[in-house]
Design an enzyme around this catalytic site. Sequence first.
Site, PDB file in Angstrom:
ATOM      1  NE  ARG A 105      -8.959  38.001  13.141  1.00  0.00           N
ATOM      2  CZ  ARG A 105     -10.470  37.919  13.187  1.00  0.00           C
ATOM      3  NH1 ARG A 105     -11.143  36.823  13.536  1.00  0.00           N
ATOM      4  NH2 ARG A 105     -11.083  38.766  12.457  1.00  0.00           N
ATOM      5  CG  HIS A 132     -14.191  32.745  11.547  1.00  0.00           C
ATOM      6  ND1 HIS A 132     -13.637  32.545  12.749  1.00  0.00           N
ATOM      7  CD2 HIS A 132     -14.922  34.019  11.534  1.00  0.00           C
ATOM      8  CE1 HIS A 132     -13.858  33.542  13.507  1.00  0.00           C
ATOM      9  NE2 HIS A 132     -14.368  34.353  12.794  1.00  0.00           N
ATOM     10  CD  GLN A 135     -18.990  34.572  14.156  1.00  0.00           C
ATOM     11  OE1 GLN A 135     -18.061  35.411  14.549  1.00  0.00           O
ATOM     12  NE2 GLN A 135     -20.314  34.469  14.660  1.00  0.00           N
ATOM     13  CG  ASP A 220     -18.425  37.536   6.155  1.00  0.00           C
ATOM     14  OD1 ASP A 220     -18.302  38.727   6.737  1.00  0.00           O
ATOM     15  OD2 ASP A 220     -17.251  36.688   6.118  1.00  0.00           O
ATOM     16  CB  CYS A 260     -19.526  36.391  11.200  1.00  0.00           C
ATOM     17  SG  CYS A 260     -18.709  37.259   9.816  1.00  0.00           S
ATOM     18  NE  ARG A 288     -16.192  33.869  17.751  1.00  0.00           N
ATOM     19  CZ  ARG A 288     -15.275  34.582  16.799  1.00  0.00           C
ATOM     20  NH1 ARG A 288     -15.477  35.798  16.160  1.00  0.00           N
ATOM     21  NH2 ARG A 288     -13.924  34.469  17.053  1.00  0.00           N
TER      22      ARG A 288
END
Length: 307
Positions: A105, A132, A135, A220, A260, A288
């Site tokens: 990450r 991402h 996700q 987001d 998310c 997830r």
Amino acid sequence: MMSARHFLSLMDCTPQELANLIRRGIELKDLRNRGALFEPLKNRVLGMIFEKASTRTRLSFEAGMIQLGGQAIFLSPRDSQLNRGEPISDTAIVMSRMLDAVMIRTFAHNTLMTFAENSQIPIINGLSDDLHPCQVLADMQTFFEHRGSIQGKTVAWVGDGNNMCNTYIEAARQFDFQLRIACPQGFEPKPEFVAIAPDHVEIVRDPREAVAGAHLVSTDVWTSMGQETEAEDRLALFKPYQVTGELLDLAAGDVLFMHCLPAHRGEEISLDLLDDPRSVVWDQAENRLHAQKALLEFLIEPAYHHA
């Protein structure tokens, strides 16, 4: 030994493989809900490098490996030589001789690319400034569970053309849906992502136009990690892009809302939106775990069948 499969982007899998991952994620979720013990990754170890803070990514990968019978090792920049100047390529070579896969990450997507180029084991993108994919894999599983195939449906992205938006563009191509992106001038997704799915993506300014008739609406935070200094300017610019219950009323009758997380209530979403019956954010967060367990099994298992 076979050369490793990586998962840096949704484009690293075929549409069929992605569909299989989602089906497998649903099967693994069912196994967990029934309390069945399933440990195909016994004695396998996942390294996890976190340059950015995390709740869902850390929990889902670490719990996922444990549930599959393996282990996960958490490394923050303080815990490794990476931020003391050891080259990424050297770190990747060493880690790939000791571990079975590495999830990273990070900020620059290039960090992942360099890692993958120097690794004999699978590298997984747990988030970069560009993408991402883990996700959005969970998002696609969530849509499938609630509504069936997303092929041919309309998805609206409202807000910043960020890493999530870029990944939704890849998903539009791989899962074959139409994506309408509503963002302020100057906050569009990167042109190189738009270029991979020209027939699937439309960029508009008005969120109402994007959401009209949509089967899935996603957003987001307006200020991503690393952009904190821009927060005040962004708040003013993005105000018209808040997703509210009224905005969702313009979408299809069976619309689903996704985010998310973490969410800033009162900014990109109205205060009560996560409690709206059309919101599936908690299923999406849980998935997830299941989608990534399917991914870990897919990437790590074959290496041992063929080694």
